[in-house]
Structures are given as structure tokens and as C-alpha cells.
Design an enzyme around this catalytic site. Structure first.
Site, PDB file in Angstrom:
ATOM      1  CE  LYS A  98       5.252  -5.835  -0.209  1.00  0.00           C
ATOM      2  NZ  LYS A  98       5.395  -7.245  -0.752  1.00  0.00           N
ATOM      3  NE  ARG A 113       0.517  -9.168   4.047  1.00  0.00           N
ATOM      4  CZ  ARG A 113       0.745  -8.572   5.012  1.00  0.00           C
ATOM      5  NH1 ARG A 113       0.204  -8.581   5.978  1.00  0.00           N
ATOM      6  NH2 ARG A 113       2.327  -7.954   4.626  1.00  0.00           N
ATOM      7  CE  LYS A 149       4.159 -11.277   4.379  1.00  0.00           C
ATOM      8  NZ  LYS A 149       3.802 -11.296   2.913  1.00  0.00           N
ATOM      9  CD  GLU A 200      15.720  -0.890   0.885  1.00  0.00           C
ATOM     10  OE1 GLU A 200      16.215  -1.371  -0.025  1.00  0.00           O
ATOM     11  OE2 GLU A 200      15.914  -1.473   2.063  1.00  0.00           O
ATOM     12  CE  LYS A 204       2.021  -3.924  -2.137  1.00  0.00           C
ATOM     13  NZ  LYS A 204       2.193  -5.050  -2.458  1.00  0.00           N
ATOM     14  CB  SER A 248      -5.710  -4.610  -1.631  1.00  0.00           C
ATOM     15  OG  SER A 248      -4.951  -4.875  -0.353  1.00  0.00           O
ATOM     16  CE1 TYR A 274      -5.326  -5.484  -6.681  1.00  0.00           C
ATOM     17  CE2 TYR A 274      -4.914  -3.551  -5.342  1.00  0.00           C
ATOM     18  CZ  TYR A 274      -4.511  -4.952  -5.697  1.00  0.00           C
ATOM     19  OH  TYR A 274      -3.695  -5.573  -5.066  1.00  0.00           O
TER      20      TYR A 274
END
Length: 334
Positions: free
Chosen positions: A196, A206, A226, A242, A257, A283, A322
């Protein structure tokens, strides 16, 4: 020059093209992200045309629509009321909270639909971070993992089929796996947000959850981004590290992602692991296509289906998108 091999021979008709097609997209490949809130009305999301915050009553109809179109999994994201947010996000493991109630409702109404959940603190946090922020402004790893384990257990108890840790804390997959097993939920799977990235593509999401980092508590500094726990977009080899850690710790599915800007990462993980790979068509990717389509600049159906196909070609088995219901309808009409 006399040509002996002509690749166009196998492109000449629809039947021939179909016979040699290497990859295809199906509605059952999709995981449909849904936003829910406590309100009485469905709320359109301004930055995501066509997407909504659903109520507990209306989300049942939307999930049923997805099922009837061939979608077999949904993932739930909560818009939490402001008064329930705290610095340590305790609402995330409230057994009577929004997500556990939504899971139980959906499992009662449509028990065969697979339910995936999100495990992270950002929707529940006053600070908008995926983990607990210390008084020095540091996102705490181990203390956060303890909260995430409690959250995962509550979601599993409500009936979740797949737990999705999206927080990017170190060691959280192994800790969640151990916690679930100890509580008797060894059959609940983990779909980890393995790679991610700290991406600008998350902006509309968000807005939908009101989960961006923010400095409400003036007694401590709040990191404005972040970057200390999500991955650097410049790094590719780190994604393999990871993935190896998540696989060792017990993840059942690995996720990348965002998806579209990170097709190379999907491909790399596909070469490294035999586990199923999921791509998150996030998104920002969705909103760009929607905005261009609303302007008449692109053909939405063609661009969406081509985009989804690109994830499969790169090596993804599953796609969080989506576009799920629209794409399923288009595929069914073929």
C-alpha cells in the site's frame, strides 16, 4: 519480401480473436467497496460521481444488486460520526458499532455474499491516521497492532469472511492471524494490503470517510501525511519484502494499492508468490475516469473495461473497484 508469419491472421474475426484471447474479466473477479454511515438518507459523494454513502437499510439493496450481477464479494468502509472518534480509535472494536451491525445485517439478508472488512484506525481516529499518534507525533506500531487485533476479532464475530488490514503496521498480519485463531476464527481469511503506497490517488476516498490526517488536538503534532508507514511510490523491491513477510505471517491474499499506477508491482508480486493477488482500483483512478466521461472526452464503458483488463493482464486475480456493478452489467451484455 514474402511474409511467412502474419499475426493479423488471428485478429481477423471476432471468433478468432476470442479463441486466442489470453486474459478476460468476470464479475466474480470484483470486490465491490461500499461506504456506509449512520444517517437516514443515501448521501452522494461529491468527488466520486455515482458512488454513495449507504445507510444500513439501503446497503442491503445495493449488495443484492451486486450479487444478482455476479459480484461475489463486497468490502465495507464506515463513515463514523465525529463524536465517536478518539485518539486511540476505540470505536473500531465496538461490538455494536456500525460495521459489526452492517455485517450481521448483510449476512442475515444475503448469507452467501462474501464480506470483506477494513482493519485500520483512520475512520475512527481524531487524528485521521491509520494508527495511534503519540504525544511526540509518531504513529505507534505495536500499540496500534493491539487495537487492530481487537477490531479484527469483533468483525470476525459479526460474520466477516475476509479481514483486510490496510494500516501498514509492521507485523500486524501475524498478530491478527494469531488473535483470530485463538478466538476460534481460524476459517476467517486475511486479505492484506501488502504493498500500500503513500499515494495521491486516495483523495476522494478520504473525502468519503472524512479520514484524512488532521490537527484537531493542538496538544501534539500530527504528521501531515502517511509516509512513515505507507510505502514510498519510488520503491518496487520493497513490495517483494512486504509480500514475503505477509505470506510468512499467514495472509491468504496479497493486495497492491493503488492499482493502475502500480501495474508493475502487481506483475512483480505475481512472479514471486503463488497466493492470489488483488489490485485496488482506487478512488482517484475511478474519479478521473468518471470526470472525463462526464465531459464526453472518453467512452466510459470502453475505458473502464480496458482498465480492469489491465489488472488481470498484469497478474491480478481479484480487483477491488467502484466500477463493479457497472462493469458487471457491461460484461453481462456482451
Amino acid at each position: 519480401m514474402e511474409l511467412t508469419y502474419r499475426p493479423r491472421r488471428l485478429r481477423r474475426t471476432t471468433a478468432l480473436r476470442s479463441m486466442v484471447q489470453e486474459h478476460s474479466v468476470h464479475a466474480s473477479d470484483f470486490i465491490y467497496p461500499l461506504f456506509i454511515h449512520e444517517g437516514a438518507e443515501v448521501q452522494p459523494i461529491g468527488a466520486m460521481p455515482g458512488a454513495n454513502r449507504w445507510t444500513l437499510d439501503t446497503v442491503v439493496g445495493e449488495v443484492t444488486r451486486a450479487w444478482n450481477l455476479g459480484v461475489r464479494c463486497v468490502v465495507l468502509f464506515p463513515k463514523i460520526d465525529e463524536e465517536l472518534k478518539t485518539e486511540e480509535g476505540e470505536e473500531c472494536f465496538n461490538e455494536k458499532g456500525l460495521i459489526p451491525r452492517a455485517i450481521r445485517r448483510l449476512k442475515t439478508e444475503l448469507p452467501e455474499m462474501a464480506i470483506m472488512t477494513d482493519v485500520a484506525l483512520d475512520p475512527y481516529s481524531l487524528d485521521g491516521h491509520d494508527g495511534i499518534v503519540s504525544s511526540e507525533g509518531v504513529v505507534l506500531n505495536d500499540e496500534t497492532v493491539s487495537q487492530l487485533c481487537k477490531q479484527a476479532i469483533v468483525q470476525a464475530a459479526a460474520g466477516a469472511d475476509l479481514i483486510g488490514p490496510s494500516d501498514m503496521m509492521d507485523g500486524r498480519v501475524g498478530a491478527i492471524r494469531e488473535a483470530l485463531d485463538e478466538e476460534g476464527y481460524e476459517n476467517v481469511g486475511i486479505i492484506s494490503y501488502t504493498a500500500k503506497y503513500s499515494s495521491a490517488y486516495y483523495g476522494p476516498f478520504r473525502e468519503a470517510l472524512d479520514s484524512a490526517p488532521r490537527a484537531i488536538n493542538n496538544s501534539k503534532p500530527i504528521p501531515k501525511d502517511k509516509n512513515t508507514y505507507q510505502m514510498n511510490p519510488a520503491n518496487a523491491r520493497e513490495a517483494i519484502t512486504e509480500a514475503q513477510l505477509d505470506e510468512q505471517e499467514g495472509s491468504d491474499i496479497l493486495m497492491v494499492k493503488p492499482g493502475l499506477a502500480y501495474l508493475d508491482i502487481i506483475y512483480r508480486l505475481r512472479q514471486e508468490s503463488e497466493l492470489p493477488i488483488a489490485a485496488y482500483n482506487v478512488s482517484g483512478e475511478y474519479s478521473m475516469i468518471k470526470a472525463a466521461a462526464l465531459q464526453g472526452w472518453i467512452d466510459e464503458k470502453s475505458v473502464v473495461l480496458e482498465t480492469l483488463l489491465s489488472f488481470k493482464r498484469a497478474g491480478a486475480d481479484l480487483i477491488l473497484t467502484y466500477h463493479a456493478c457497472d462493469a458487471a452489467e457491461w460484461l453481462n451484455d456482451k
